[in-house]
Design an enzyme around this catalytic site. Structure first.
Site, PDB file in Angstrom:
ATOM      1  N   HIS A  13       0.852  -1.197   0.000  1.00  0.00           N
ATOM      2  CA  HIS A  13       0.000   0.000   0.000  1.00  0.00           C
ATOM      3  C   HIS A  13       0.884   1.241   0.000  1.00  0.00           C
ATOM      4  O   HIS A  13       1.619   1.494   0.947  1.00  0.00           O
ATOM      5  CB  HIS A  13      -0.928  -0.010   1.217  1.00  0.00           C
ATOM      6  CG  HIS A  13      -2.122  -0.896   1.027  1.00  0.00           C
ATOM      7  ND1 HIS A  13      -3.349  -0.627   1.579  1.00  0.00           N
ATOM      8  CD2 HIS A  13      -2.267  -2.028   0.313  1.00  0.00           C
ATOM      9  CE1 HIS A  13      -4.206  -1.562   1.216  1.00  0.00           C
ATOM     10  NE2 HIS A  13      -3.573  -2.438   0.461  1.00  0.00           N
ATOM     11  N   TYR A  50      -9.490   5.573   6.796  1.00  0.00           N
ATOM     12  CA  TYR A  50      -9.696   5.945   8.204  1.00  0.00           C
ATOM     13  C   TYR A  50     -10.750   7.056   8.211  1.00  0.00           C
ATOM     14  O   TYR A  50     -10.533   8.110   7.615  1.00  0.00           O
ATOM     15  CB  TYR A  50      -8.405   6.464   8.822  1.00  0.00           C
ATOM     16  CG  TYR A  50      -7.361   5.386   9.089  1.00  0.00           C
ATOM     17  CD1 TYR A  50      -7.270   4.787  10.347  1.00  0.00           C
ATOM     18  CD2 TYR A  50      -6.467   4.977   8.105  1.00  0.00           C
ATOM     19  CE1 TYR A  50      -6.321   3.813  10.621  1.00  0.00           C
ATOM     20  CE2 TYR A  50      -5.512   4.001   8.367  1.00  0.00           C
ATOM     21  CZ  TYR A  50      -5.442   3.419   9.626  1.00  0.00           C
ATOM     22  OH  TYR A  50      -4.497   2.449   9.883  1.00  0.00           O
ATOM     23  N   PRO A  81      -5.193   0.453  18.433  1.00  0.00           N
ATOM     24  CA  PRO A  81      -4.879  -0.065  17.101  1.00  0.00           C
ATOM     25  C   PRO A  81      -4.888   0.983  15.982  1.00  0.00           C
ATOM     26  O   PRO A  81      -4.460   0.678  14.859  1.00  0.00           O
ATOM     27  CB  PRO A  81      -5.963  -1.125  16.857  1.00  0.00           C
ATOM     28  CG  PRO A  81      -7.060  -0.794  17.804  1.00  0.00           C
ATOM     29  CD  PRO A  81      -6.445  -0.124  18.971  1.00  0.00           C
ATOM     30  N   LYS A 135       0.343  -0.159  15.079  1.00  0.00           N
ATOM     31  CA  LYS A 135       1.723  -0.271  15.552  1.00  0.00           C
ATOM     32  C   LYS A 135       2.017  -1.480  16.442  1.00  0.00           C
ATOM     33  O   LYS A 135       3.186  -1.800  16.678  1.00  0.00           O
ATOM     34  CB  LYS A 135       2.124   1.003  16.331  1.00  0.00           C
ATOM     35  CG  LYS A 135       2.285   2.225  15.456  1.00  0.00           C
ATOM     36  CD  LYS A 135       3.555   2.144  14.627  1.00  0.00           C
ATOM     37  CE  LYS A 135       3.617   3.122  13.495  1.00  0.00           C
ATOM     38  NZ  LYS A 135       3.616   2.523  12.162  1.00  0.00           N
ATOM     39  N   TYR A 183       3.701   6.401  10.137  1.00  0.00           N
ATOM     40  CA  TYR A 183       2.858   5.263   9.740  1.00  0.00           C
ATOM     41  C   TYR A 183       3.693   4.165   9.085  1.00  0.00           C
ATOM     42  O   TYR A 183       3.500   2.983   9.359  1.00  0.00           O
ATOM     43  CB  TYR A 183       1.739   5.727   8.794  1.00  0.00           C
ATOM     44  CG  TYR A 183       0.622   4.702   8.673  1.00  0.00           C
ATOM     45  CD1 TYR A 183      -0.532   4.795   9.459  1.00  0.00           C
ATOM     46  CD2 TYR A 183       0.724   3.630   7.784  1.00  0.00           C
ATOM     47  CE1 TYR A 183      -1.546   3.856   9.364  1.00  0.00           C
ATOM     48  CE2 TYR A 183      -0.285   2.681   7.680  1.00  0.00           C
ATOM     49  CZ  TYR A 183      -1.416   2.805   8.470  1.00  0.00           C
ATOM     50  OH  TYR A 183      -2.419   1.871   8.382  1.00  0.00           O
TER      51      TYR A 183
HETATM   52  P1  RFL Z   1       0.083 -11.675  21.875  1.00  0.00           P
HETATM   53  O1  RFL Z   1      -0.283 -11.779  20.458  1.00  0.00           O
HETATM   54  O2  RFL Z   1      -0.954 -11.286  22.857  1.00  0.00           O
HETATM   55  O3  RFL Z   1       0.696 -13.097  22.295  1.00  0.00           O
HETATM   56  C1  RFL Z   1       0.956 -13.444  23.639  1.00  0.00           C
HETATM   57  C2  RFL Z   1       0.837 -14.948  23.788  1.00  0.00           C
HETATM   58  O4  RFL Z   1       1.129 -15.333  25.138  1.00  0.00           O
HETATM   59  C3  RFL Z   1       0.166 -16.286  25.563  1.00  0.00           C
HETATM   60  N1  RFL Z   1       0.115 -16.247  27.035  1.00  0.00           N
HETATM   61  C4  RFL Z   1       0.729 -17.154  27.822  1.00  0.00           C
HETATM   62  N2  RFL Z   1       1.467 -18.226  27.521  1.00  0.00           N
HETATM   63  C5  RFL Z   1       1.949 -18.966  28.562  1.00  0.00           C
HETATM   64  N3  RFL Z   1       1.707 -18.666  29.876  1.00  0.00           N
HETATM   65  C6  RFL Z   1       0.975 -17.590  30.213  1.00  0.00           C
HETATM   66  N4  RFL Z   1       0.754 -17.274  31.487  1.00  0.00           N
HETATM   67  C7  RFL Z   1       0.450 -16.768  29.161  1.00  0.00           C
HETATM   68  N5  RFL Z   1      -0.303 -15.646  29.116  1.00  0.00           N
HETATM   69  C8  RFL Z   1      -0.500 -15.349  27.831  1.00  0.00           C
HETATM   70  C9  RFL Z   1      -1.124 -15.850  24.865  1.00  0.00           C
HETATM   71  O5  RFL Z   1      -2.055 -16.908  24.769  1.00  0.00           O
HETATM   72  C10 RFL Z   1      -0.588 -15.412  23.504  1.00  0.00           C
HETATM   73  O6  RFL Z   1      -0.566 -16.473  22.580  1.00  0.00           O
HETATM   74  O7  RFL Z   1       1.328 -10.700  22.111  1.00  0.00           O
HETATM   75  P2  RFL Z   1       2.602 -10.434  21.156  1.00  0.00           P
HETATM   76  O8  RFL Z   1       3.191 -11.748  20.691  1.00  0.00           O
HETATM   77  O9  RFL Z   1       3.458  -9.484  21.896  1.00  0.00           O
HETATM   78  O10 RFL Z   1       2.025  -9.753  19.835  1.00  0.00           O
HETATM   79  C11 RFL Z   1       1.424  -8.490  19.910  1.00  0.00           C
HETATM   80  C12 RFL Z   1       0.355  -8.345  18.827  1.00  0.00           C
HETATM   81  O11 RFL Z   1      -0.491  -9.469  18.879  1.00  0.00           O
HETATM   82  C13 RFL Z   1      -0.462  -7.056  18.990  1.00  0.00           C
HETATM   83  O12 RFL Z   1       0.372  -5.987  19.344  1.00  0.00           O
HETATM   84  C14 RFL Z   1      -1.219  -6.670  17.686  1.00  0.00           C
HETATM   85  O13 RFL Z   1      -2.178  -7.620  17.365  1.00  0.00           O
HETATM   86  C15 RFL Z   1      -1.898  -5.308  17.858  1.00  0.00           C
HETATM   87  N6  RFL Z   1      -2.731  -4.912  16.710  1.00  0.00           N
HETATM   88  C16 RFL Z   1      -2.157  -4.392  15.566  1.00  0.00           C
HETATM   89  N7  RFL Z   1      -0.818  -4.285  15.472  1.00  0.00           N
HETATM   90  C17 RFL Z   1      -0.234  -3.819  14.309  1.00  0.00           C
HETATM   91  O14 RFL Z   1       1.003  -3.732  14.252  1.00  0.00           O
HETATM   92  N8  RFL Z   1      -0.987  -3.465  13.196  1.00  0.00           N
HETATM   93  C18 RFL Z   1      -2.345  -3.556  13.230  1.00  0.00           C
HETATM   94  O15 RFL Z   1      -2.966  -3.294  12.190  1.00  0.00           O
HETATM   95  C19 RFL Z   1      -2.987  -3.999  14.444  1.00  0.00           C
HETATM   96  N9  RFL Z   1      -4.309  -4.110  14.503  1.00  0.00           N
HETATM   97  C20 RFL Z   1      -4.119  -5.051  16.762  1.00  0.00           C
HETATM   98  C21 RFL Z   1      -4.889  -4.629  15.637  1.00  0.00           C
HETATM   99  C22 RFL Z   1      -4.757  -5.597  17.874  1.00  0.00           C
HETATM  100  C23 RFL Z   1      -6.125  -5.714  17.903  1.00  0.00           C
HETATM  101  N10 RFL Z   1      -6.699  -6.301  19.067  1.00  0.00           N
HETATM  102  C24 RFL Z   1      -7.678  -7.328  19.045  1.00  0.00           C
HETATM  103  C25 RFL Z   1      -6.129  -6.017  20.363  1.00  0.00           C
HETATM  104  C26 RFL Z   1      -6.259  -4.741  15.635  1.00  0.00           C
HETATM  105  C27 RFL Z   1      -6.888  -5.259  16.774  1.00  0.00           C
HETATM  106  C28 RFL Z   1      -8.399  -5.309  16.743  1.00  0.00           C
HETATM  107  C1  PHB Z   2      -6.501  -4.265  10.346  1.00  0.00           C
HETATM  108  O1  PHB Z   2      -6.552  -4.503   9.117  1.00  0.00           O
HETATM  109  O2  PHB Z   2      -6.862  -5.109  11.184  1.00  0.00           O
HETATM  110  C2  PHB Z   2      -6.047  -2.938  10.814  1.00  0.00           C
HETATM  111  C3  PHB Z   2      -5.501  -2.046   9.902  1.00  0.00           C
HETATM  112  C4  PHB Z   2      -5.090  -0.796  10.337  1.00  0.00           C
HETATM  113  C5  PHB Z   2      -5.217  -0.451  11.658  1.00  0.00           C
HETATM  114  C6  PHB Z   2      -5.745  -1.353  12.583  1.00  0.00           C
HETATM  115  C7  PHB Z   2      -6.170  -2.597  12.155  1.00  0.00           C
HETATM  116  O3  PHB Z   2      -4.830   0.789  12.050  1.00  0.00           O
END
Ligand code: RFL
Ligand code: PHB
Length: 389
Positions: free
Chosen positions: A72, A200, A292, A296, A384
């Site tokens: 993108h 957005y 989100p 990041k 970004y």
């Molecule tokens: P995770 O993915 O939460 O993984 C942590 C893992 O640890 C396990 N765990 C345990 N395991 C053993 N013993 C315990 N006591 C434990 N407690 C927990 C969990 O089950 C899990 O498997 O953290 P990690 O690896 O640091 O990764 C971080 C990312 O997942 C997170 O920052 C992103 O998903 C955030 N996020 C986005 N990030 C981006 O860079 N770009 C995006 O577009 C973006 N969109 C988003 C997002 C997060 C969202 N939500 C649902 C919070 C959109 C959404 C809606």
């Molecule tokens: C996504 O596609 O899940 C997404 C994209 C951009 C964002 C957050 C989530 O800022």
């Protein structure tokens, strides 16, 4: 059992760290309290910075992302019913990659399985011991049996609710937090995206985001109340509300369909400092949360893991603790910049329930300034696409 690095959590942070260490001959075991299927079922991030993509390449898992990920070159900001384009390539010299976290996680899991390194899924009640001495241990339970791993270092990659940050001694860690008074309701559907680029949307009914996973799979988000549950939002209600927040052209183009996933996420900014206590390190969501809006979270996980793996590799190669000693400071400098940007995007684009008339005028002026000033757009684009490591 004995290993060099015990990693808690098999999300993107833990799996990526494990992969980088394995490639450098450093033995590691990952403990995950959920099943592999559960981890793969979580729909989360979609946008990957080039520098995070480079770390995935370095870990040997970038091939499918490079082939199937969508490049993108810009994004769209919509307010007052009009769309404005921010040109990342022109303003910041690079695009971002749209490729789901689920796919990255799958690629990491497959690479780990192929490497033969150990991942223990459904490892319950992990507890961390003796990380202030030189023989840290991790205990856990699986299938009603107790296990203990002896290691040199523990990497806490277990997300916001994990055990690692909670294991820091009282007074050894400081938390900085802001909780936002709204959430995001996300919907995934096998329908073509409404636009080639993410949109957005700032709207008087609340924020909305049009995103995607591929040319045939869309991801949409609506700002919602924290009191809402997924059961309050039928697919029909979701699509009707999204249409209200779109501009005329997007509304006419939107293809609706059955949802294949729907979930609500609260929005939070959070940083814990420092990221190290003796032989215990934190990385990813275990150490920090961003709302989100700036996309990041996953990208910060990749930069933390990059710095931490460099420190560990230097320790085992040269016997030098210098990289590990600098880890917390290096990672936090980048984390706080991403926190600032995510907070800024969030306050710029959402309907803020506590805003005064004055605040709303300023918010509108900030949007007008962004779309009319190349300097402002350049600042947004630079953040970004990702600040340098
Ligand atoms: P995770 O993915 O939460 O993984 C942590 C893992 O640890 C396990 N765990 C345990 N395991 C053993 N013993 C315990 N006591 C434990 N407690 C927990 C969990 O089950 C899990 O498997 O953290 P990690 O690896 O640091 O990764 C971080 C990312 O997942 C997170 O920052 C992103 O998903 C955030 N996020 C986005 N990030 C981006 O860079 N770009 C995006 O577009 C973006 N969109 C988003 C997002 C997060 C969202 N939500 C649902 C919070 C959109 C959404 C809606
Ligand atoms: C996504 O596609 O899940 C997404 C994209 C951009 C964002 C957050 C989530 O800022």
């Amino acid at each position: 059992m004995r290993t060099q690095v015990a990693i808690i959590g098999a999300g993107p942070s833990g799996l990526l760290l494990g992969q980088l260490l394995t490639r450098h001959g450093i033995d590691n075991i990952i403990l995950e309290n959920r099943s592999a299927d559960y981890v793969l079922g979580r729909i989360r991030a979609g946008v990957i910075e080039q520098s995070a993509a480079d770390v995935f390449d370095e870990a040997g898992v970038g091939a499918r992302m490079r082939k199937e990920g969508l490049l993108h070159d810009g994004t769209q900001i919509c307010f007052d019913g009009r769309r404005h384009r921010i040109d990342f390539r022109a303003l910041a010299g690079k695009p971002v990659i749209v490729y789901g976290q689920t796919e990255i996680t799958r690629d990491l899991m497959e690479a780990r399985a192929a490497s033969g390194a150990t991942t223990v899924y459904e490892a319950l009640d992990a507890s961390l011991h003796d990380f202030s001495g030189d023989k840290p241990r991790v205990r856990y339970r699986k299938n009603d049996q107790d296990f203990e791993i002896e290691c040199d270092f523990i990497a806490g990659c277990d997300g916001f609710h994990g055990v690692s940050r909670q294991s820091f001694p009282a007074g050894a860690i400081r938390n900085f937090e802001r909780v936002y008074p709204f959430g995001w309701l996300g919907l995934l559907s096998d329908t073509p995206p409404v636009s080639e680029e993410l949109i957005y949307i700032h709207h008087e009914r609340g924020f909305a985001l049009c995103s995607m996973r591929s040319h045939t799979r869309s991801r949409y988000y609506l700002q919602c109340s924290l009191a809402d549950g997924v059961e309050d939002w039928s697919d029909d209600r979701f699509w009707e509300e999204l249409k209200r927040r779109l501009d005329d052209e997007a509304r006419a183009k939107l293809v609706t369909g059955r949802s294949i996933e729907k979930s609500i996420a609260p929005l939070r900014s959070f940083v814990a400092e420092p990221l190290r206590h003796d032989r215990l390190f934190l990385a990813g969501d275990a150490a920090h949360i961003v709302p989100p809006t700036g996309a990041k979270g996953l990208n910060l996980a990749a930069s933390d893991v990059h710095y931490l793996s460099e420190g560990l590799i230097e320790f085992y190669r040269k016997g030098s603790p210098a990289g590990l000693d600098r880890y917390s400071e290096r990672a936090l400098a980048r984390i706080w910049k991403a926190e600032r940007f995510s907070w800024w995007m969030t306050t710029l684009l959402h309907k803020l329930p506590d805003a005064s008339d004055f605040d709303r005028k300023l918010q509108h002026t900030e949007l007008e300034y962004l779309v009319s000033s190349e300097a402002a757009q350049k600042s947004m684009a630079e953040n970004y696409v990702g600040l340098p490591y």
